[in-house]
Design a protein around this motif. Structure first.
Motif, PDB file in Angstrom:
ATOM      1  N   ARG A  82      14.828  -0.160  -9.501  1.00 13.59           N
ATOM      2  CA  ARG A  82      14.653   1.299  -9.470  1.00 13.59           C
ATOM      3  C   ARG A  82      15.472   1.943 -10.568  1.00 13.59           C
ATOM      4  NH1 ARG A  82      14.999   1.563  -2.945  1.00 13.59           N
ATOM      5  NH2 ARG A  82      12.762   1.390  -2.564  1.00 13.59           N
ATOM      6  N   PRO A  83      14.998   2.956 -11.261  1.00 14.37           N
ATOM      7  CA  PRO A  83      13.758   3.700 -11.063  1.00 14.37           C
ATOM      8  C   PRO A  83      12.582   3.203 -11.901  1.00 14.37           C
ATOM      9  CG  PRO A  83      15.086   4.892 -12.635  1.00 14.37           C
ATOM     10  CD  PRO A  83      15.862   3.651 -12.240  1.00 14.37           C
ATOM     11  N   LEU A  84      12.752   2.080 -12.638  1.00 13.25           N
ATOM     12  CA  LEU A  84      11.642   1.604 -13.471  1.00 13.25           C
ATOM     13  C   LEU A  84      10.510   1.007 -12.638  1.00 13.25           C
ATOM     14  CD1 LEU A  84      13.528   0.046 -16.513  1.00 13.25           C
ATOM     15  CD2 LEU A  84      12.473   2.315 -16.291  1.00 13.25           C
ATOM     16  N   THR A  85      10.831   0.583 -11.462  1.00 15.01           N
ATOM     17  CA  THR A  85       9.852   0.122 -10.486  1.00 15.01           C
ATOM     18  C   THR A  85      10.212   0.797  -9.179  1.00 15.01           C
ATOM     19  OG1 THR A  85       9.573  -2.031 -11.557  1.00 15.01           O
ATOM     20  CG2 THR A  85       8.983  -1.902  -9.237  1.00 15.01           C
ATOM     21  N   ASN A  86       9.214   1.262  -8.458  1.00 15.47           N
ATOM     22  CA  ASN A  86       9.519   1.821  -7.159  1.00 15.47           C
ATOM     23  C   ASN A  86       8.349   1.644  -6.212  1.00 15.47           C
ATOM     24  OD1 ASN A  86      11.123   2.955  -5.190  1.00 15.47           O
ATOM     25  ND2 ASN A  86      11.726   4.679  -6.474  1.00 15.47           N
ATOM     26  N   HIS A  87       8.682   1.495  -4.956  1.00  9.58           N
ATOM     27  CA  HIS A  87       7.732   1.282  -3.880  1.00  9.58           C
ATOM     28  C   HIS A  87       8.022   2.319  -2.810  1.00  9.58           C
ATOM     29  CE1 HIS A  87       5.923  -0.638  -0.343  1.00  9.58           C
ATOM     30  NE2 HIS A  87       5.141  -1.271  -1.208  1.00  9.58           N
ATOM     31  N   TYR A  88       6.957   2.942  -2.310  1.00  9.17           N
ATOM     32  CA  TYR A  88       7.097   4.004  -1.322  1.00  9.17           C
ATOM     33  C   TYR A  88       6.301   3.664  -0.070  1.00  9.17           C
ATOM     34  CZ  TYR A  88       8.662   6.544  -5.429  1.00  9.17           C
ATOM     35  OH  TYR A  88       9.335   6.930  -6.565  1.00  9.17           O
ATOM     36  N   SER A  89       6.869   3.987   1.067  1.00  3.33           N
ATOM     37  CA  SER A  89       6.189   3.854   2.350  1.00  3.33           C
ATOM     38  C   SER A  89       5.633   5.219   2.732  1.00  3.33           C
ATOM     39  CB  SER A  89       7.153   3.335   3.414  1.00  3.33           C
ATOM     40  OG  SER A  89       7.490   1.989   3.142  1.00  3.33           O
ATOM     41  N   ILE A  90       4.413   5.202   3.246  1.00  2.00           N
ATOM     42  CA  ILE A  90       3.688   6.434   3.562  1.00  2.00           C
ATOM     43  C   ILE A  90       3.537   6.544   5.077  1.00  2.00           C
ATOM     44  CG2 ILE A  90       1.551   7.722   3.199  1.00  2.00           C
ATOM     45  CD1 ILE A  90       1.069   5.667   0.790  1.00  2.00           C
ATOM     46  N   TYR A  91       3.943   7.690   5.597  1.00  2.00           N
ATOM     47  CA  TYR A  91       3.839   7.961   7.035  1.00  2.00           C
ATOM     48  C   TYR A  91       3.094   9.276   7.254  1.00  2.00           C
ATOM     49  CZ  TYR A  91       7.389   4.361   7.774  1.00  2.00           C
ATOM     50  OH  TYR A  91       8.066   3.172   7.809  1.00  2.00           O
ATOM     51  N   PHE A 117      -7.406   3.061   9.221  1.00  2.00           N
ATOM     52  CA  PHE A 117      -7.365   4.307   9.987  1.00  2.00           C
ATOM     53  C   PHE A 117      -6.853   5.487   9.160  1.00  2.00           C
ATOM     54  CE2 PHE A 117      -3.019   2.791  10.683  1.00  2.00           C
ATOM     55  CZ  PHE A 117      -2.278   3.950  10.535  1.00  2.00           C
ATOM     56  N   ALA A 118      -6.177   5.218   8.056  1.00  5.03           N
ATOM     57  CA  ALA A 118      -5.572   6.279   7.240  1.00  5.03           C
ATOM     58  C   ALA A 118      -6.441   6.681   6.053  1.00  5.03           C
ATOM     59  CB  ALA A 118      -4.196   5.829   6.751  1.00  5.03           C
ATOM     60  N   ARG A 119      -7.551   6.018   5.859  1.00  5.73           N
ATOM     61  CA  ARG A 119      -8.401   6.290   4.701  1.00  5.73           C
ATOM     62  C   ARG A 119      -9.336   7.478   4.945  1.00  5.73           C
ATOM     63  NH1 ARG A 119     -10.018   0.092   4.480  1.00  5.73           N
ATOM     64  NH2 ARG A 119      -7.924  -0.731   4.135  1.00  5.73           N
ATOM     65  N   GLY A 120      -9.682   8.151   3.852  1.00  2.00           N
ATOM     66  CA  GLY A 120     -10.649   9.235   3.922  1.00  2.00           C
ATOM     67  C   GLY A 120     -10.100  10.526   4.503  1.00  2.00           C
ATOM     68  N   ARG A 121      -8.765  10.664   4.519  1.00  5.35           N
ATOM     69  CA  ARG A 121      -8.141  11.830   5.141  1.00  5.35           C
ATOM     70  C   ARG A 121      -7.192  12.564   4.197  1.00  5.35           C
ATOM     71  NH1 ARG A 121      -5.550   8.953   9.580  1.00  5.35           N
ATOM     72  NH2 ARG A 121      -4.497  10.915   9.960  1.00  5.35           N
ATOM     73  N   GLY A 122      -7.224  12.202   2.900  1.00  2.02           N
ATOM     74  CA  GLY A 122      -6.367  12.879   1.932  1.00  2.02           C
ATOM     75  C   GLY A 122      -5.001  12.257   1.753  1.00  2.02           C
TER      76      GLY A 122
END
Length: 160
Positions: free
Chosen positions: A52-61, A90-95
Motif C-alpha cells: 500500500r498505497p501502490l496496491t490496495n484491496h478493498y472489502s465492500i459491504y 446477490f450483490a450484482r445489478g444493484r449499483g
C-alpha cells in the motif's frame, strides 16, 4: 448504505468465501472457485498491506453484509493501474459495483496514475457493460504487456 474499506484481517474469511465461489470466479479461470488456506490468506494480506498505497484491496459491504471486493495495482513506470472487482451474485445489478469500482478508480488516480485499465473476459458481458458505463474504452493491449496478454480478455482503459 455501501461501505468500502481497506481489507484487513477481520475481512479474510469473507474474501476467502468470495474466492471459493465458482460463480464469482468462473470468468477468471476458476469455475470451481479458488480455495485458499487461512495461512495463504494471511500471506496474501501481508503482501497487500506492505505494498500500500501502490496496491490496495478493498472489502465492500452493504448494510453490514459482505458483498465482494475491489482492487487496484499501480504500474509506476507506465503511470497506470489495473483494476478488478468481484461480487457475490446477490450483490450484482444493484449499483454496488459502480460505487465500489468508482472508489477504486478515484484512489488509484489520487496515487498518481494517469489511466486505469481492466481486462475482462469478453464473455462476461455484464462486466464489459459496467466498464463501458463508467467510461472505459476498448483499446489494443499496450506493447509493454507480456505476450500472453489478450488471449482470453479484452483491454479497456479510462484516462484521468
Amino acid at each position: 448504505m455501501i461501505i468500502i474499506r481497506e481489507t484487513a484481517k477481520a475481512d479474510l474469511d469473507n474474501v476467502k468465501a468470495l474466492w471459493a465461489d465458482g460463480d464469482v470466479m468462473k470468468f477468471v479461470g476458476f469455475p470451481d472457485g479458488l480455495h485458499q488456506t487461512d495461512e495463504q490468506m494471511m500471506r496474501w494480506l501481508d503482501r497487500i498491506c506492505t505494498a500500500r498505497p501502490l496496491t490496495n484491496h478493498y472489502s465492500i459491504y452493504e448494510d453490514s453484509v459482505y458483498c465482494g471486493e475491489t482492487f487496484y495495482k499501480i504500474d509506476v513506470a507506465h503511470k497506470s493501474a489495473s483494476l478488478d472487482i468481484k461480487l457475490f451474485s446477490f450483490a450484482r445489478g444493484r449499483g454496488i459495483a459502480t460505487t465500489a469500482l468508482s472508489y477504486a478508480i478515484e484512489k488509484a488516480f489520487e496515487n498518481g496514475v494517469e489511466k486505469v485499465w481492466v481486462d475482462p473476459n469478453p464473455d462476461n458481458i455484464k462486466a464489459v457493460n459496467l466498464y463501458e458505463r463508467l467510461g472505459f474504452v476498448r483499446r489494443d493491449f499496450p506493447a509493454y504487456f507480456s505476450e500472453e496478454a489478450g488471449g482470453t480478455s479484452v483491454y479497456m482503459e479510462l484516462k484521468k
